[in-house]
Design a protein around this motif. Structure first.
Motif, PDB file in Angstrom:
ATOM      1  N   LYS A  70       0.828  -1.213   0.000  1.00 29.43           N
ATOM      2  CA  LYS A  70       0.000   0.000   0.000  1.00 29.43           C
ATOM      3  C   LYS A  70       0.859   1.258   0.000  1.00 29.43           C
ATOM      4  CE  LYS A  70      -3.938  -2.088   2.378  1.00 29.43           C
ATOM      5  NZ  LYS A  70      -4.721  -2.122   3.629  1.00 29.43           N
ATOM      6  N   VAL A  71       1.950   1.250   0.769  1.00 32.17           N
ATOM      7  CA  VAL A  71       2.852   2.405   0.805  1.00 32.17           C
ATOM      8  C   VAL A  71       3.479   2.602  -0.568  1.00 32.17           C
ATOM      9  CG1 VAL A  71       5.006   3.302   1.784  1.00 32.17           C
ATOM     10  CG2 VAL A  71       3.307   2.253   3.280  1.00 32.17           C
ATOM     11  N   ALA A  72       3.916   1.513  -1.192  1.00 25.84           N
ATOM     12  CA  ALA A  72       4.530   1.610  -2.518  1.00 25.84           C
ATOM     13  C   ALA A  72       3.530   2.132  -3.545  1.00 25.84           C
ATOM     14  CB  ALA A  72       5.073   0.256  -2.946  1.00 25.84           C
ATOM     15  N   GLN A  73       2.290   1.658  -3.462  1.00 23.99           N
ATOM     16  CA  GLN A  73       1.262   2.136  -4.392  1.00 23.99           C
ATOM     17  C   GLN A  73       0.975   3.614  -4.175  1.00 23.99           C
ATOM     18  OE1 GLN A  73      -1.969  -0.540  -3.599  1.00 23.99           O
ATOM     19  NE2 GLN A  73      -1.185  -2.135  -4.973  1.00 23.99           N
ATOM     20  N   ALA A  74       0.943   4.037  -2.909  1.00 26.70           N
ATOM     21  CA  ALA A  74       0.691   5.453  -2.622  1.00 26.70           C
ATOM     22  C   ALA A  74       1.821   6.321  -3.152  1.00 26.70           C
ATOM     23  CB  ALA A  74       0.535   5.652  -1.113  1.00 26.70           C
ATOM     24  N   ALA A  75       3.048   5.821  -3.048  1.00 31.29           N
ATOM     25  CA  ALA A  75       4.200   6.584  -3.549  1.00 31.29           C
ATOM     26  C   ALA A  75       4.228   6.620  -5.065  1.00 31.29           C
ATOM     27  CB  ALA A  75       5.498   5.974  -3.018  1.00 31.29           C
ATOM     28  N   GLY A  76       3.581   5.658  -5.716  1.00 40.90           N
ATOM     29  CA  GLY A  76       3.594   5.585  -7.169  1.00 40.90           C
ATOM     30  C   GLY A  76       2.444   6.317  -7.839  1.00 40.90           C
ATOM     31  N   LYS A  77       1.561   6.928  -7.058  1.00 43.05           N
ATOM     32  CA  LYS A  77       0.427   7.646  -7.655  1.00 43.05           C
ATOM     33  C   LYS A  77       0.909   8.880  -8.402  1.00 43.05           C
ATOM     34  CE  LYS A  77      -3.089   6.172  -4.390  1.00 43.05           C
ATOM     35  NZ  LYS A  77      -4.037   6.579  -3.357  1.00 43.05           N
ATOM     36  N   GLY A  82       6.170  15.981  -3.888  1.00 46.02           N
ATOM     37  CA  GLY A  82       5.665  16.283  -2.545  1.00 46.02           C
ATOM     38  C   GLY A  82       4.358  15.554  -2.265  1.00 46.02           C
ATOM     39  N   GLU A  83       3.479  15.513  -3.266  1.00 45.81           N
ATOM     40  CA  GLU A  83       2.196  14.811  -3.095  1.00 45.81           C
ATOM     41  C   GLU A  83       2.414  13.306  -2.931  1.00 45.81           C
ATOM     42  OE1 GLU A  83      -0.711  17.783  -5.665  1.00 45.81           O
ATOM     43  OE2 GLU A  83       0.337  16.144  -6.685  1.00 45.81           O
ATOM     44  N   LYS A  84       3.353  12.766  -3.710  1.00 41.53           N
ATOM     45  CA  LYS A  84       3.672  11.342  -3.591  1.00 41.53           C
ATOM     46  C   LYS A  84       4.225  11.026  -2.204  1.00 41.53           C
ATOM     47  CE  LYS A  84       4.737  10.527  -8.456  1.00 41.53           C
ATOM     48  NZ  LYS A  84       5.751  10.081  -9.409  1.00 41.53           N
ATOM     49  N   LEU A  85       5.121  11.905  -1.743  1.00 40.20           N
ATOM     50  CA  LEU A  85       5.706  11.703  -0.419  1.00 40.20           C
ATOM     51  C   LEU A  85       4.637  11.782   0.666  1.00 40.20           C
ATOM     52  CD1 LEU A  85       8.156  11.325   1.406  1.00 40.20           C
ATOM     53  CD2 LEU A  85       8.473  13.804   1.364  1.00 40.20           C
ATOM     54  N   ASP A  86       3.770  12.781   0.551  1.00 35.34           N
ATOM     55  CA  ASP A  86       2.693  12.911   1.544  1.00 35.34           C
ATOM     56  C   ASP A  86       1.787  11.685   1.555  1.00 35.34           C
ATOM     57  OD1 ASP A  86       3.627  15.394   2.290  1.00 35.34           O
ATOM     58  OD2 ASP A  86       2.177  16.524   1.076  1.00 35.34           O
ATOM     59  N   ALA A  87       1.450  11.183   0.376  1.00 38.27           N
ATOM     60  CA  ALA A  87       0.595   9.996   0.282  1.00 38.27           C
ATOM     61  C   ALA A  87       1.301   8.780   0.880  1.00 38.27           C
ATOM     62  CB  ALA A  87       0.213   9.731  -1.171  1.00 38.27           C
ATOM     63  N   ALA A  88       2.596   8.635   0.601  1.00 39.53           N
ATOM     64  CA  ALA A  88       3.347   7.493   1.133  1.00 39.53           C
ATOM     65  C   ALA A  88       3.467   7.579   2.656  1.00 39.53           C
ATOM     66  CB  ALA A  88       4.726   7.416   0.492  1.00 39.53           C
ATOM     67  N   VAL A  89       3.711   8.779   3.179  1.00 37.88           N
ATOM     68  CA  VAL A  89       3.822   8.951   4.633  1.00 37.88           C
ATOM     69  C   VAL A  89       2.486   8.647   5.307  1.00 37.88           C
ATOM     70  CG1 VAL A  89       4.158  10.669   6.461  1.00 37.88           C
ATOM     71  CG2 VAL A  89       5.759  10.552   4.554  1.00 37.88           C
TER      72      VAL A  89
END
Length: 119
Positions: A70-77, A82-89
């Motif tokens: 899930k973290v990897a998918q959030a980072a790949g959106k 910055g948005e990718k990082l925020d989603a991954a965090v």
């Protein structure tokens, strides 16, 4: 907790009595303890706790794996870095919560099974 204290007291008493009575009495106590250990009800509870421990040990890694995906998918959106990082965090924080819940749930299951085996 009562069961663990009872076991500790029983073991200590057995040790003291065995030490005072000598090797022959120690061997008698040891044989009786082995007989009790081999009783079907005791082994049935041992089997239940063993199986529960195995299933609990297998469930946490699967939660960790799912969370990592899930973290990897959030980072790949799509979006900015910055948005990718925020989603991954954010997803990482959710993952930590999920793993903690799974570990606590499994620990409760093992503790409950152990308490049931004590009684």
């Amino acid at each position: 907790m009562k069961g663990k204290i009872g076991i500790a007291v029983g073991l200590a008493a057995g040790y003291v009595l065995g030490a005072r009575a000598g090797r022959e009495r120690y061997e008698q106590i040891k044989a009786k303890a082995q007989d009790v250990w081999e009783l079907e009800p005791v082994q049935k509870q041992v089997g239940k706790v063993t199986e529960l421990g195995k299933s609990a040990a297998l469930s946490v890694p699967s939660v960790v794996w799912d969370s990592a995906k899930k973290v990897a998918q959030a980072a790949g959106k799509k979006g900015s870095a910055g948005e990718k990082l925020d989603a991954a965090v954010a997803e990482g924080e959710n993952a930590v919560s999920d793993v903690r819940k799974a570990a606590e749930r499994d620990a409760r299951k093992v503790a409950d099974a152990s308490a049931a085996a004590d009684s």
